[in-house]
Design an enzyme around this catalytic site. Structure first.
Site, PDB file in Angstrom:
ATOM      1  CG  ASP A   6       3.424 -23.394 -31.100  1.00  0.00           C
ATOM      2  OD1 ASP A   6       4.641 -23.532 -31.739  1.00  0.00           O
ATOM      3  OD2 ASP A   6       3.637 -22.674 -30.304  1.00  0.00           O
ATOM      4  CE  LYS A  68      10.250 -26.366 -33.789  1.00  0.00           C
ATOM      5  NZ  LYS A  68       9.397 -25.512 -32.977  1.00  0.00           N
ATOM      6  CD  GLU A 145       8.959 -21.856 -33.550  1.00  0.00           C
ATOM      7  OE1 GLU A 145       9.826 -21.316 -32.800  1.00  0.00           O
ATOM      8  OE2 GLU A 145       8.949 -22.913 -33.666  1.00  0.00           O
ATOM      9  CG  ASP A 168      10.301 -17.911 -27.924  1.00  0.00           C
ATOM     10  OD1 ASP A 168       9.972 -18.450 -26.847  1.00  0.00           O
ATOM     11  OD2 ASP A 168      10.049 -18.624 -28.975  1.00  0.00           O
TER      12      ASP A 168
HETATM   13  P1  AMP Z   1       7.484 -23.276 -24.014  1.00  0.00           P
HETATM   14  O1  AMP Z   1       8.959 -24.010 -24.153  1.00  0.00           O
HETATM   15  O2  AMP Z   1       7.415 -21.944 -24.465  1.00  0.00           O
HETATM   16  O3  AMP Z   1       6.249 -24.069 -23.997  1.00  0.00           O
HETATM   17  O4  AMP Z   1       7.982 -23.053 -22.389  1.00  0.00           O
HETATM   18  C1  AMP Z   1       8.028 -23.965 -21.330  1.00  0.00           C
HETATM   19  C2  AMP Z   1       8.659 -23.408 -20.090  1.00  0.00           C
HETATM   20  O5  AMP Z   1       7.973 -22.354 -19.786  1.00  0.00           O
HETATM   21  C3  AMP Z   1       9.082 -24.209 -19.136  1.00  0.00           C
HETATM   22  O6  AMP Z   1      10.494 -24.371 -18.781  1.00  0.00           O
HETATM   23  C4  AMP Z   1       8.178 -24.001 -18.135  1.00  0.00           C
HETATM   24  O7  AMP Z   1       8.674 -24.207 -16.819  1.00  0.00           O
HETATM   25  C5  AMP Z   1       7.732 -22.620 -18.118  1.00  0.00           C
HETATM   26  N1  AMP Z   1       6.745 -22.043 -17.644  1.00  0.00           N
HETATM   27  C6  AMP Z   1       5.310 -22.089 -18.059  1.00  0.00           C
HETATM   28  N2  AMP Z   1       4.612 -21.481 -16.940  1.00  0.00           N
HETATM   29  C7  AMP Z   1       5.324 -20.801 -16.142  1.00  0.00           C
HETATM   30  C8  AMP Z   1       5.115 -20.233 -14.798  1.00  0.00           C
HETATM   31  N3  AMP Z   1       3.890 -19.898 -14.448  1.00  0.00           N
HETATM   32  N4  AMP Z   1       6.066 -19.614 -14.324  1.00  0.00           N
HETATM   33  C9  AMP Z   1       7.442 -20.035 -14.570  1.00  0.00           C
HETATM   34  N5  AMP Z   1       7.977 -20.822 -15.690  1.00  0.00           N
HETATM   35  C10 AMP Z   1       6.796 -20.955 -16.504  1.00  0.00           C
END
Ligand code: AMP
Length: 566
Positions: A6, A68, A145, A168
């Protein structure tokens, strides 16, 4: 062995199909997520992942993140004395994941399945493939994805026509896709989203709540990275609120530390307007695919921000049933890529249909808007063709003069998603002469036409004079990129990657340096002493002393700025 990768905007991950299941592979720090960040050290060494992300504030001119978004463009980023395009930066991330996989599996790894957003066009897909090749992979397949997420949840084992909805919500973008298998072929039936909605927007809500309670003089303190400090504090608070009814917003600026308690109830009330925006893309994806919500076989949550209870409740309300979130939201896409890798190695791979070509970025012009106090704010992006619009596409917007007797309107043409044009990529400029009249009395029509070959045509018409102006912007040919493969490979080969066995120590040092820069007075001095002690332990070269010192400094830093997060 084929690995599944990923390659994300914020974080990347690698997984493998082994012993009948998809397994994530840890990096040198023991984490499953590697921040998609690259930094070039003073010694010209490449730093990848968490330590690179920590250098974003201390060494902004040497560090790149979120590249990206530039895949498939010729835009280059200068890091130290080197120039890199997004493919090369991605290749460095992929190379690091490759090394992690080789260490974990104990054998060379040369084949990969790499995931891409469903809306990536041909150019962006080819760029991703080349990044893989630059990293030394034979890229067996690029996988959408949402398809990967659906595979992680076992779509391939279901009957035909059992559509999955993949929800997502990441750090900065929101994507909803409907994925289905038909005749052994997986198809993303529809994809809709909001490219300006993600965890970061929820952080802003927390910052706003906290600022109401923070002493006014603290906010006036002139800390160079106050925005980033508030953002990081909000991120920690928000994650804590996913587990607790209330959490402290802790911020250390200079030599002061302040705490504000935020309750989940207050946060959720303030976040309602953001949550309301989740609904529209869901409805659009259902409408575009012609799938009825009741016939969805599974609603799957991916992206870290779906961990927020308020988001989960909103999804449950929307569909009248619970979504499936049994797989860690940050891991699902890499695990799904590993499922596809496993199928490929058994020669049973599922085929995929691509979405029709869509415009990968938002295209628009700079604009001036009236702010709340009646003044003019310039440099604001005005989108004309929104990301994800099926192409060929042609769209029009109208613009007015903003001052009396204005002689011309200057259109700067941009590609990107940011509100302020300075964060987007400039593609060209047009100066349109207009007849002098009172402000707002001249209106011009600006038409953007974009086609599958990546050609953007801008036509501006001034009705008052009847004159039309035209500008054609070519996308530099991907052929050039192909021809330059050898040369780019040579550039990467010259760079030394920081030794893997030193990764943990380097990450600690980068973090400590970041803290040193953000604090002042006693706290800064304290961090300075810890750095000296840690460097002394490193110089002693005794693994046990180093480990002990590393634990000490990490605990101390956690205490100062709160626990770290990926
Ligand atoms: P990604 O782009 O899928 O890696 O998602 C990242 C986002 O997920 C960021 O904005 C983080 O703040 C959020 N995130 C990750 N863990 C948590 C959590 N336990 N509670 C709330 N938001 C989260």
């Amino acid at each position: 062995m084929i690995v599944g990768i990923d390659l994300g905007t914020t974080n990347s991950a690698v997984a493998v199909w082994r012993d009948g299941e998809a397994q994530l592979i840890p990096n040198a720090l023991g984490d499953f997520l590697t921040p998609s960040a690259i930094s070039i050290g003073e010694d010209d060494q490449v730093i990848v992942g968490l330590p690179a992300r920590d250098r974003r504030e201390t060494h902004p001119g040497r560090t790149a993140t979120a590249f990206k978004r530039l895949m498939g463009t010729q835009q280059r980023t200068k890091l130290g004395r080197h120039l890199f395009d997004a493919e090369q930066l991605s290749a460095l991330i992929l190379g690091s994941l490759k090394a992690d996989a080789e260490t974990f599996l104990g054998e060379p790894v040369t084949e990969a399945v790499i995931t891409v957003p469903a809306y990536f066009n041909d150019r962006q897909r080819k760029a991703t493939r080349r990044a893989g090749e630059l990293a030394g992979f034979n890229v067996r397949r690029l996988l959408n994805e949402p398809t990967a997420a659906a595979l992680a949840y076992g779509l391939q084992d279901r009957g035909e026509k059992e559509p999955f909805l993949v929800f997502d919500l990441g750090g900065g973008t929101f994507d909803v896709s409907i994925v289905e298998i038909f005749d052994g072929i997986i198809e993303v039936r529809a994809s809709a989203g909001d490219n300006r909605l993600g965890g970061e927007d929820f952080n802003e809500i927390v910052v706003d709540l906290a600022r109401k309670e923070l002493p006014a003089d603290l906010l006036e303190l002139n800390s160079p990275n106050i925005i980033e400090l508030q953002r990081a504090a909000a991120e920690r608070t928000r994650r804590a609120l996913s587990e607790n009814d209330s959490a402290d917003f802790v911020i250390t600026i200079g030599d002061r530390q302040e705490k504000v308690q935020i309750t989940a109830a207050a946060f959720e009330a303030a976040a309602e307007p953001l949550v309301a925006r989740l609904r529209d893309p869901v409805l659009r994806s259902l409408r575009d695919s012609g799938v009825m919500a009741e016939t969805l076989s599974e609603i799957v949550l991916v992206g870290g921000a779906t961990r927020m209870p308020i988001v989960r409740r909103a999804v449950t309300r929307m569909f009248g049933r619970f979504p499936d979130a049994t797989i860690n939201a940050d891991h699902a896409i890499a695990l799904g890529a590993a499922v596809q890798a496993g199928l490929l190695s058994r020669d049973e791979a599922l085929d995929e249909v691509r979405l029709t070509d869509v415009c990968p970025f938002t295209l628009g012009v700079n604009n001036a808007v009236r702010d709340a106090r009646g003044g003019m704010q310039t440099g604001i992006f005005s989108p004309i063709i929104e990301r994800n619009t099926p192409i060929p596409a042609s769209r029009v917007n109208y613009y007015h003069t903003i001052s009396d007797n204005q002689q011309a309107i200057v259109f700067d043409i941009y590609q990107g998603e940011a509100r302020e044009v300075k964060h987007n990529i400039k593609l060209g400029t047009m100066r349109i002469p207009v007849p002098p009249k009172p402000a707002g009395h001249v209106t011009v029509e600006c038409r953007f036409s974009y086609d599958t070959s990546g050609l953007l045509e801008v036509d501006v018409t001034v009705p008052d004079t009847g004159l039309t102006y035209n500008l054609v912007i070519f996308d530099e040919d991907a052929k050039i990129a192909n021809q330059q493969m050898e040369q780019r490979r040579a550039v990467l080969a010259q760079l030394k990657v920081h030794p893997r066995d030193d990764a943990t120590n380097q990450a600690v040092l980068a973090r400590a340096a970041r803290c040193y820069e953000s604090f002042i007075a006693d706290r800064r001095e304290l961090v300075g002493t810890w750095i000296l002690e840690f460097e002394a332990a490193l110089a002693a070269q005794d693994p046990r002393t180093i480990e002990h010192a590393r634990k000490q400094i990490t605990t101390a830093l956690d205490h100062l700025e709160g626990e770290r997060f990926l």
